[in-house]
Design a protein around this motif. Structure first.
Motif, PDB file in Angstrom:
ATOM      1  N   PRO A   1      13.753  54.870  32.380  1.00 11.27           N
ATOM      2  CA  PRO A   1      14.571  53.827  33.019  1.00 11.27           C
ATOM      3  C   PRO A   1      14.880  54.157  34.482  1.00 11.27           C
ATOM      4  CG  PRO A   1      15.572  54.588  30.968  1.00 11.27           C
ATOM      5  CD  PRO A   1      14.435  55.501  31.268  1.00 11.27           C
ATOM      6  N   ILE A   2      15.034  53.098  35.248  1.00  9.70           N
ATOM      7  CA  ILE A   2      15.467  53.213  36.641  1.00  9.70           C
ATOM      8  C   ILE A   2      16.862  52.611  36.717  1.00  9.70           C
ATOM      9  CG2 ILE A   2      15.013  52.550  39.034  1.00  9.70           C
ATOM     10  CD1 ILE A   2      12.046  52.107  38.123  1.00  9.70           C
ATOM     11  N   PHE A   3      17.801  53.353  37.255  1.00  8.96           N
ATOM     12  CA  PHE A   3      19.187  52.908  37.372  1.00  8.96           C
ATOM     13  C   PHE A   3      19.425  52.490  38.820  1.00  8.96           C
ATOM     14  CE2 PHE A   3      18.786  55.676  33.802  1.00  8.96           C
ATOM     15  CZ  PHE A   3      19.531  55.051  32.809  1.00  8.96           C
ATOM     16  N   HIS A   4      19.669  51.195  39.015  1.00 13.59           N
ATOM     17  CA  HIS A   4      19.816  50.634  40.359  1.00 13.59           C
ATOM     18  C   HIS A   4      21.287  50.450  40.724  1.00 13.59           C
ATOM     19  CE1 HIS A   4      15.561  49.496  40.729  1.00 13.59           C
ATOM     20  NE2 HIS A   4      15.634  49.015  39.489  1.00 13.59           N
ATOM     21  N   ASN A   5      21.633  50.858  41.928  1.00 12.24           N
ATOM     22  CA  ASN A   5      22.918  50.517  42.535  1.00 12.24           C
ATOM     23  C   ASN A   5      22.600  49.956  43.908  1.00 12.24           C
ATOM     24  OD1 ASN A   5      25.154  51.286  40.693  1.00 12.24           O
ATOM     25  ND2 ASN A   5      23.984  53.190  40.699  1.00 12.24           N
ATOM     26  N   VAL A   6      23.159  48.804  44.208  1.00 20.44           N
ATOM     27  CA  VAL A   6      22.833  48.064  45.421  1.00 20.44           C
ATOM     28  C   VAL A   6      24.035  48.124  46.357  1.00 20.44           C
ATOM     29  CG1 VAL A   6      22.190  45.792  46.326  1.00 20.44           C
ATOM     30  CG2 VAL A   6      21.263  46.583  44.127  1.00 20.44           C
ATOM     31  N   ASP A   7      23.853  48.731  47.517  1.00 16.37           N
ATOM     32  CA  ASP A   7      24.960  48.935  48.458  1.00 16.37           C
ATOM     33  C   ASP A   7      25.649  47.641  48.878  1.00 16.37           C
ATOM     34  OD1 ASP A   7      24.586  51.686  48.397  1.00 16.37           O
ATOM     35  OD2 ASP A   7      23.349  51.699  50.217  1.00 16.37           O
ATOM     36  N   SER A   8      24.894  46.550  49.003  1.00 13.45           N
ATOM     37  CA  SER A   8      25.470  45.280  49.472  1.00 13.45           C
ATOM     38  C   SER A   8      26.125  44.467  48.360  1.00 13.45           C
ATOM     39  CB  SER A   8      24.384  44.437  50.151  1.00 13.45           C
ATOM     40  OG  SER A   8      23.299  44.221  49.256  1.00 13.45           O
ATOM     41  N   ALA A   9      26.032  44.939  47.122  1.00  9.57           N
ATOM     42  CA  ALA A   9      26.641  44.239  45.980  1.00  9.57           C
ATOM     43  C   ALA A   9      28.130  44.571  45.893  1.00  9.57           C
ATOM     44  CB  ALA A   9      25.928  44.638  44.687  1.00  9.57           C
ATOM     45  N   PRO A  10      28.884  43.816  45.107  1.00 15.65           N
ATOM     46  CA  PRO A  10      30.309  44.118  44.951  1.00 15.65           C
ATOM     47  C   PRO A  10      30.534  45.534  44.420  1.00 15.65           C
ATOM     48  CG  PRO A  10      29.840  41.950  44.090  1.00 15.65           C
ATOM     49  CD  PRO A  10      28.517  42.591  44.395  1.00 15.65           C
ATOM     50  N   ALA A  11      31.662  46.090  44.785  1.00 19.62           N
ATOM     51  CA  ALA A  11      32.028  47.427  44.329  1.00 19.62           C
ATOM     52  C   ALA A  11      32.176  47.439  42.813  1.00 19.62           C
ATOM     53  CB  ALA A  11      33.329  47.863  44.991  1.00 19.62           C
ATOM     54  N   HIS A  12      31.888  48.568  42.221  1.00 16.53           N
ATOM     55  CA  HIS A  12      32.046  48.731  40.779  1.00 16.53           C
ATOM     56  C   HIS A  12      33.522  48.635  40.390  1.00 16.53           C
ATOM     57  CE1 HIS A  12      27.898  50.060  40.345  1.00 16.53           C
ATOM     58  NE2 HIS A  12      28.089  50.908  41.329  1.00 16.53           N
ATOM     59  N   VAL A  13      33.788  47.938  39.281  1.00 17.80           N
ATOM     60  CA  VAL A  13      35.153  47.884  38.740  1.00 17.80           C
ATOM     61  C   VAL A  13      35.262  48.725  37.477  1.00 17.80           C
ATOM     62  CG1 VAL A  13      35.667  45.629  39.760  1.00 17.80           C
ATOM     63  CG2 VAL A  13      34.731  45.755  37.435  1.00 17.80           C
ATOM     64  N   ALA A  14      34.142  49.344  37.089  1.00 14.27           N
ATOM     65  CA  ALA A  14      34.076  50.199  35.904  1.00 14.27           C
ATOM     66  C   ALA A  14      32.837  51.082  36.074  1.00 14.27           C
ATOM     67  CB  ALA A  14      33.974  49.347  34.636  1.00 14.27           C
ATOM     68  N   PRO A  15      32.640  52.058  35.188  1.00 12.87           N
ATOM     69  CA  PRO A  15      31.458  52.911  35.320  1.00 12.87           C
ATOM     70  C   PRO A  15      30.187  52.202  34.805  1.00 12.87           C
ATOM     71  CG  PRO A  15      32.840  53.666  33.510  1.00 12.87           C
ATOM     72  CD  PRO A  15      33.576  52.541  34.169  1.00 12.87           C
ATOM     73  N   PHE A  16      29.322  51.754  35.729  1.00 12.95           N
ATOM     74  CA  PHE A  16      28.072  51.097  35.375  1.00 12.95           C
ATOM     75  C   PHE A  16      27.120  51.129  36.557  1.00 12.95           C
ATOM     76  CE2 PHE A  16      30.927  47.605  36.775  1.00 12.95           C
ATOM     77  CZ  PHE A  16      30.195  47.116  37.853  1.00 12.95           C
ATOM     78  N   SER A  17      25.859  50.841  36.283  1.00 17.84           N
ATOM     79  CA  SER A  17      24.864  50.591  37.324  1.00 17.84           C
ATOM     80  C   SER A  17      24.790  49.083  37.516  1.00 17.84           C
ATOM     81  CB  SER A  17      23.496  51.118  36.894  1.00 17.84           C
ATOM     82  OG  SER A  17      23.520  52.515  36.726  1.00 17.84           O
ATOM     83  N   HIS A  18      24.439  48.637  38.717  1.00 13.07           N
ATOM     84  CA  HIS A  18      24.293  47.198  38.928  1.00 13.07           C
ATOM     85  C   HIS A  18      23.166  46.633  38.074  1.00 13.07           C
ATOM     86  CE1 HIS A  18      26.475  47.828  42.884  1.00 13.07           C
ATOM     87  NE2 HIS A  18      27.173  46.916  42.240  1.00 13.07           N
ATOM     88  N   ALA A  19      22.120  47.423  37.869  1.00  8.98           N
ATOM     89  CA  ALA A  19      20.997  46.986  37.041  1.00  8.98           C
ATOM     90  C   ALA A  19      20.293  48.223  36.493  1.00  8.98           C
ATOM     91  CB  ALA A  19      20.026  46.138  37.853  1.00  8.98           C
TER      92      ALA A  19
END
Length: 132
Positions: free
Chosen positions: A2-20
């Motif tokens: 799996p590839i765990f994506h976090n996108v800098d321009s997306a909203p800040a995390h409100v819980a522990p997760f990856s954006h995709a």
């Protein structure tokens, strides 16, 4: 793997997760809230139409950040805190983002509450074309 994506321009995390998370060409996007990227403490927009637009814009930001777009979405799960009151207007706003002949499969449920006091949350599943 799996590839765990976090996108800098997306909203800040409100819980522990990856954006995709991506696996085998399938991309699972975490549910997005109607928060404004870069302004997590800003008040939420008023009403289901404005909040739905912001949620879909946030999903689009995540998709764009991983080189996909709404045309790659094959399924959405939608959560509404005021289902009876808001479902018709939600549907009108939602459908404007997708070609009418390519609407993703969808489930919409009423829930008692969502994070940050939101009226709506949407998560989705997208498919990346895998070039052999």
């Amino acid at each position: 793997m799996p590839i765990f994506h976090n996108v800098d321009s997306a909203p800040a995390h409100v819980a522990p997760f990856s954006h995709a998370v991506e696996a085998g060409g399938w991309v699972m996007l975490t549910g997005q809230m109607p928060t404004v990227p870069g302004a997590p403490d800003a008040p939420l927009a008023e009403g289901i139409e404005a909040q739905t637009r912001q949620v879909i814009e946030n999903l689009t930001t995540v998709l764009t950040g991983i080189d996909l777009d709404l045309s790659d979405v094959v399924q959405c799960r939608c959560y509404l805190t005021e289902f009876a009151r808001d479902s018709a207007q939600f549907n009108e706003t939602y459908k404007a983002y997708f070609p009418q002949d390519r609407l993703p499969a969808r489930t919409t449920v009423g829930v008692t509450a969502l994070a940050v006091g939101a009226l709506v949350e949407i998560d989705c599943l997208a498919k990346r074309e895998v070039v052999a």
